[in-house]
Enzyme design. Sequence first.
Site, mmCIF file in Angstrom:
data_model
loop_
_atom_site.group_PDB
_atom_site.id
_atom_site.type_symbol
_atom_site.label_atom_id
_atom_site.label_comp_id
_atom_site.label_asym_id
_atom_site.label_seq_id
_atom_site.Cartn_x
_atom_site.Cartn_y
_atom_site.Cartn_z
ATOM 1 N N ARG A 27 0.824 -1.228 0.000
ATOM 2 C CA ARG A 27 0.000 0.000 0.000
ATOM 3 C C ARG A 27 0.858 1.279 0.000
ATOM 4 N NH1 ARG A 27 -2.739 -3.133 3.847
ATOM 5 N NH2 ARG A 27 -4.621 -4.076 2.973
ATOM 6 N N LYS A 63 7.328 23.091 -13.609
ATOM 7 C CA LYS A 63 6.433 21.934 -13.407
ATOM 8 C C LYS A 63 6.016 21.856 -11.945
ATOM 9 C CE LYS A 63 5.159 17.305 -14.301
ATOM 10 N NZ LYS A 63 5.326 16.049 -15.000
ATOM 11 N N ARG A 79 -3.112 21.699 -14.399
ATOM 12 C CA ARG A 79 -2.035 20.782 -14.805
ATOM 13 C C ARG A 79 -2.171 20.367 -16.269
ATOM 14 N NH1 ARG A 79 0.757 15.908 -11.267
ATOM 15 N NH2 ARG A 79 2.095 15.156 -12.947
ATOM 16 N N HIS A 87 0.525 18.166 -27.016
ATOM 17 C CA HIS A 87 0.520 16.713 -26.876
ATOM 18 C C HIS A 87 -0.693 16.051 -27.532
ATOM 19 C CE1 HIS A 87 3.847 17.518 -24.285
ATOM 20 N NE2 HIS A 87 4.001 16.247 -23.955
ATOM 21 N N LYS A 133 3.061 11.364 -11.348
ATOM 22 C CA LYS A 133 2.232 10.496 -12.204
ATOM 23 C C LYS A 133 2.991 9.187 -12.396
ATOM 24 C CE LYS A 133 -0.600 13.516 -15.118
ATOM 25 N NZ LYS A 133 -0.840 13.996 -16.486
ATOM 26 N N HIS A 176 9.100 10.908 -29.176
ATOM 27 C CA HIS A 176 7.979 11.618 -28.555
ATOM 28 C C HIS A 176 8.159 13.141 -28.678
ATOM 29 C CE1 HIS A 176 4.901 12.614 -25.612
ATOM 30 N NE2 HIS A 176 5.806 13.285 -24.907
HETATM 31 P P1 NAD Z 1 12.757 5.609 -22.003
HETATM 32 O O1 NAD Z 1 12.581 5.524 -20.549
HETATM 33 O O2 NAD Z 1 12.268 4.476 -22.816
HETATM 34 O O3 NAD Z 1 14.287 5.880 -22.340
HETATM 35 C C1 NAD Z 1 14.688 5.981 -23.702
HETATM 36 C C2 NAD Z 1 15.874 5.094 -24.011
HETATM 37 O O4 NAD Z 1 17.047 5.673 -23.459
HETATM 38 C C3 NAD Z 1 15.788 3.701 -23.418
HETATM 39 O O5 NAD Z 1 16.314 2.783 -24.331
HETATM 40 C C4 NAD Z 1 16.678 3.797 -22.185
HETATM 41 O O6 NAD Z 1 17.214 2.546 -21.790
HETATM 42 C C5 NAD Z 1 17.756 4.712 -22.683
HETATM 43 N N1 NAD Z 1 18.451 5.490 -21.664
HETATM 44 C C6 NAD Z 1 17.921 6.101 -20.598
HETATM 45 N N2 NAD Z 1 18.837 6.855 -19.985
HETATM 46 C C7 NAD Z 1 19.981 6.714 -20.681
HETATM 47 C C8 NAD Z 1 21.285 7.239 -20.544
HETATM 48 N N3 NAD Z 1 21.576 8.148 -19.610
HETATM 49 N N4 NAD Z 1 22.222 6.856 -21.416
HETATM 50 C C9 NAD Z 1 21.924 5.985 -22.416
HETATM 51 N N5 NAD Z 1 20.704 5.459 -22.611
HETATM 52 C C10 NAD Z 1 19.756 5.826 -21.746
HETATM 53 O O7 NAD Z 1 12.027 6.911 -22.598
HETATM 54 P P2 NAD Z 1 11.730 8.361 -21.999
HETATM 55 O O8 NAD Z 1 11.562 9.227 -23.182
HETATM 56 O O9 NAD Z 1 12.689 8.753 -20.956
HETATM 57 O O10 NAD Z 1 10.314 8.174 -21.277
HETATM 58 C C11 NAD Z 1 9.159 7.834 -21.987
HETATM 59 C C12 NAD Z 1 8.145 7.336 -20.988
HETATM 60 O O11 NAD Z 1 7.864 8.374 -20.065
HETATM 61 C C13 NAD Z 1 6.810 6.948 -21.614
HETATM 62 O O12 NAD Z 1 6.423 5.709 -21.082
HETATM 63 C C14 NAD Z 1 5.851 8.041 -21.153
HETATM 64 O O13 NAD Z 1 4.537 7.563 -21.003
HETATM 65 C C15 NAD Z 1 6.463 8.422 -19.839
HETATM 66 N N6 NAD Z 1 6.147 9.788 -19.392
HETATM 67 C C16 NAD Z 1 5.667 9.946 -18.129
HETATM 68 C C17 NAD Z 1 5.378 11.197 -17.649
HETATM 69 C C18 NAD Z 1 4.910 11.376 -16.229
HETATM 70 O O14 NAD Z 1 4.547 12.491 -15.853
HETATM 71 N N7 NAD Z 1 4.934 10.336 -15.429
HETATM 72 C C19 NAD Z 1 5.578 12.329 -18.461
HETATM 73 C C20 NAD Z 1 6.076 12.136 -19.749
HETATM 74 C C21 NAD Z 1 6.358 10.864 -20.202
HETATM 75 N N1 GLY Z 2 3.571 15.037 -18.170
HETATM 76 C C1 GLY Z 2 2.346 15.685 -17.824
HETATM 77 C C2 GLY Z 2 2.077 15.722 -16.365
HETATM 78 O O1 GLY Z 2 2.895 15.352 -15.570
HETATM 79 O O2 GLY Z 2 1.007 16.126 -15.997
#
Ligand code: NAD
Ligand code: GLY
Length: 363
Positions: free
Chosen positions: A121, A226, A240, A247, A143, A264
């Site tokens: 939890r 943010k 927010r 997007h 998130k 992205h």
């Molecule tokens: P990712 O986590 O897939 O990382 C991209 C690639 O880079 C992967 O292959 C990873 O292994 C590699 N990598 C990471 N750090 C590295 C480093 N320092 N050196 C070399 N390689 C490295 O992609 P991302 O763009 O970081 O994140 C995308 C995800 O984030 C999606 O799932 C999306 O839904 C989520 N997201 C969440 C929020 C939120 O508020 N929680 C906001 C935006 C996006």
């Molecule tokens: N990435 C959008 C949010 O955190 O609300």
Amino acid sequence: MEQITVNLKERSYPIYIGRNNLDLVGELMGKKGFKGKVACITNPTVGRLYGHRIISSLNKAGFETFRIDIPDGEEYKSLEWLSHIYDKLIEYKMERLSSIVALGGGVIGDIAGFAAATYLRGVPYIQVPTTLLAQVDSSVGGKTAVNHTMGKNLIGAFYQPKMVFIDVDVLKTLGDRDVKAGLAEVVKYGIIRDSKFFSFLEYNYRDVLGFGDGLIYSVKMSCAIKASIVEQDETEADLRAILNFGHTFGHAIETVTNYKELRHGEAVAIGMAAAARLSLKLGVCSKGVVEKIEGLISKIGFHVKLSAISCQLTASGLLKAMEIDKKVAGGKINFVMVEDIGKTAFRQIGSADFPLDLLEILN
Ligand code: NAD
Ligand code: GLY
């Protein structure tokens, strides 16, 4: 190290930003009162590069440490791999006061954060984001989620970390294209909230991409913007949603290109330019605002129009992709518009408002 606080009363937490500071994580967690066992959740790519530094820093500070790997890729942000994480947390006898360190990009941050939100939890977790997108966006704000076969991020929770620990030097092992894609989210903060920061980026984007001091400043500004939005509207009741600027179009582009052609951030860049053009069309902003936004986006090297890439998108395909996006309420799409640099407005657009030609705006 620079420090920002996300002020959420008793759930407030610090964001530390610095260079080559990864080895300080354990010491800092000790000072902040973390105790007992720590599970570091990562993937083989990031784990190979930085896992040993985190683990030895934690061990040195006296923590009993375990590493949990999930495979690298968005497709592993799944219920199946979440279940694997639970299995490991149970196997290591992790307790209520044990904590989780999420070491990786947004994929790792989201799944590890959701594991932390739900295991026993809720256990404490810290974010150690390693992509620019994760450092300026996904690690801040709580998130957490995994994907469902029916769509992205459908299973999740708002659950704030206890600390965000950013080392901008880890971005040096990312490809240039990935760092640049992350910059689109940074530009977004200027557009939605801060015209001075937008101007800073107009003059300094090369320094930011070249890992100069502008990078630390930009990460800090992005996190501060943010944080201030999350503090006012933690669960996205209204404000927010401005973080979704660009997007709605961006997600539609990613959907129709099967998440393969563009990063992205590259899709979001086209999406932001399109959102600006739509704002002009609806009389929300002036032509000058569109020119400034398109100017910075293309100077950085992003496309501003979908027609620049070979993408077969029909008007109905676009609408369908937008309608499955979560930002639809009562059949209307909630668009974030730009009024001026640093100022946004919302407009709800439904099918009845067509023939507003969204495809033409995108192209
Ligand atoms: P990712 O986590 O897939 O990382 C991209 C690639 O880079 C992967 O292959 C990873 O292994 C590699 N990598 C990471 N750090 C590295 C480093 N320092 N050196 C070399 N390689 C490295 O992609 P991302 O763009 O970081 O994140 C995308 C995800 O984030 C999606 O799932 C999306 O839904 C989520 N997201 C969440 C929020 C939120 O508020 N929680 C906001 C935006 C996006
Ligand atoms: N990435 C959008 C949010 O955190 O609300």
